[in-house]
Design an enzyme around this catalytic site. Structure first.
Site, short mmCIF file in Angstrom:
data_model
loop_
_atom_site.label_atom_id
_atom_site.label_comp_id
_atom_site.label_asym_id
_atom_site.label_seq_id
_atom_site.Cartn_x
_atom_site.Cartn_y
_atom_site.Cartn_z
N ASP A 81 24.78 16.26 0.86
CA ASP A 81 25.55 15.57 -0.18
C ASP A 81 25.22 16.09 -1.58
O ASP A 81 24.30 16.89 -1.76
CB ASP A 81 25.33 14.05 -0.11
N ASN A 152 19.61 0.55 1.79
CA ASN A 152 20.78 -0.23 2.24
C ASN A 152 21.32 0.32 3.56
O ASN A 152 22.41 -0.05 3.98
CB ASN A 152 21.88 -0.22 1.17
N HIS A 154 22.10 3.46 4.22
CA HIS A 154 22.95 4.64 4.18
C HIS A 154 22.23 5.85 4.77
O HIS A 154 21.01 5.95 4.71
CB HIS A 154 23.52 4.91 2.78
N GLU A 159 27.73 5.16 2.56
CA GLU A 159 27.34 3.83 2.12
C GLU A 159 27.86 2.77 3.10
O GLU A 159 28.71 3.06 3.95
CB GLU A 159 27.93 3.56 0.73
P1 PGA Z 1 14.69 8.70 -0.67
O1 PGA Z 1 16.23 8.47 -0.37
O2 PGA Z 1 14.28 9.83 0.21
O3 PGA Z 1 14.63 9.09 -2.11
O4 PGA Z 1 14.00 7.44 -0.34
C1 PGA Z 1 16.64 8.47 0.95
C2 PGA Z 1 18.11 8.19 1.01
O5 PGA Z 1 18.62 7.47 0.15
O6 PGA Z 1 18.75 8.66 1.96
#
Ligand code: PGA
Length: 257
Positions: A81, A152, A154, A159
């Protein structure tokens, strides 16, 4: 650094004593794919992630390149992404992240690196996303996909609400995700509102999937993901459709299981 000694809970879940050991374990799994493909004279197609989670994984891969001669010349990479509306040079772009933590330190060929661009014009995004999917297929799919998980639920920027059959597309970022990024962007108003992300379907097509989760902050969502039925409200639950997915946790992330 030495190879981690892990405590397996189930076949496809490894819980490592520390974040470092979980990261090293993950890096070794990725390196093994690169090496076994090299032996066959083939490309290794890696699906790569950004965020805090993979930083030590990339650090270990860089170490292996520098100290053990692990070459990335046969690696083709596709990132999950990118924020929409920022340039590759932006300090928080995922293009920049990947250069900083991995690409600038290994011998991957620049033409083999693929990420969505935050600069894609809105009226051309659909075509760009379709071309991104097509490119992955041209390489016969992703051999090994590294995933983190958001608090959350995702995966990539899929999302809550993302359907199972989603493919690479533009998505509105969830308020939760934007809040989590507010500090590093220097305020919520500076956090992009949209991103381009591989879809759930794109991710699920990878030949192998590793989900890495580290730290206490992830314990709650890991528990929810494992306890919940598959639901678009917690996109990570869709991973249950593939019993072969490999989960790598540190003790803290696994503490509520
Ligand atoms: P993080 O994010 O590795 O910064 O915890 C993970 C994500 O949001 O997929």
């Amino acid at each position: 650094m030495t190879k981690a000694s892990n405590i397996p809970i189930e076949n496809n879940i490894q819980v490592c004593p520390t974040q470092e050991q979980a990261s090293i374990t993950t890096a070794h799994l990725i390196a093994d794919v690169i090496k076994s493909k090299q032996e066959l004279g083939e490309f290794a197609v890696l699906g790569l992630a950004t965020g805090n989670t993979p930083k030590l994984v990339y650090q270990e891969l860089v170490q292996m390149h520098k100290n053990q001669g692990l070459s990335f010349k046969n690696v083709i990479s596709f990132n999950l992404d990118e924020y929409h509306g920022i340039t590759p040079a932006h300090r928080l772009s995922y293009h920049r992240f990947m250069r900083t933590y991995l690409f600038d330190h290994v011998d991957i060929l620049p033409e083999n690196i693929h990420l969505p661009f935050g600069t894609w014009e809105l009226n051309k995004i659909e075509a760009h996303c379709a071309a991104y999917e097509a490119k992955i297929n041209d390489y016969n799919g992703i051999d090994i996909q590294l995933l983190g998980i958001g608090r959350n639920g995702h995966i990539a920027f899929n999302e809550p609400g993302s359907p199972f059959d989603s493919v690479t597309r533009l998505i509105d970022l969830h308020p939760f995700t934007r809040n989590d990024a507010a500090d590093e962007f220097g305020g919520l108003d500076k956090v992009p509102t949209q991103a381009i992300t591989m879809g759930i379907h794109t991710i699920m097509n990878a030949k192998r999937i590793l989900l890495l989760a580290l730290g206490k902050r992830k314990a709650e969502i890991i528990k929810k993901t494992f306890e919940s039925e598959m639901t678009p409200q917690i996109p990570a639950t869709f991973l249950k459709a593939r019993p072969d997915i490999e989960y790598i946790f540190d003790t803290e992330a696994a503490s509520l299981l």
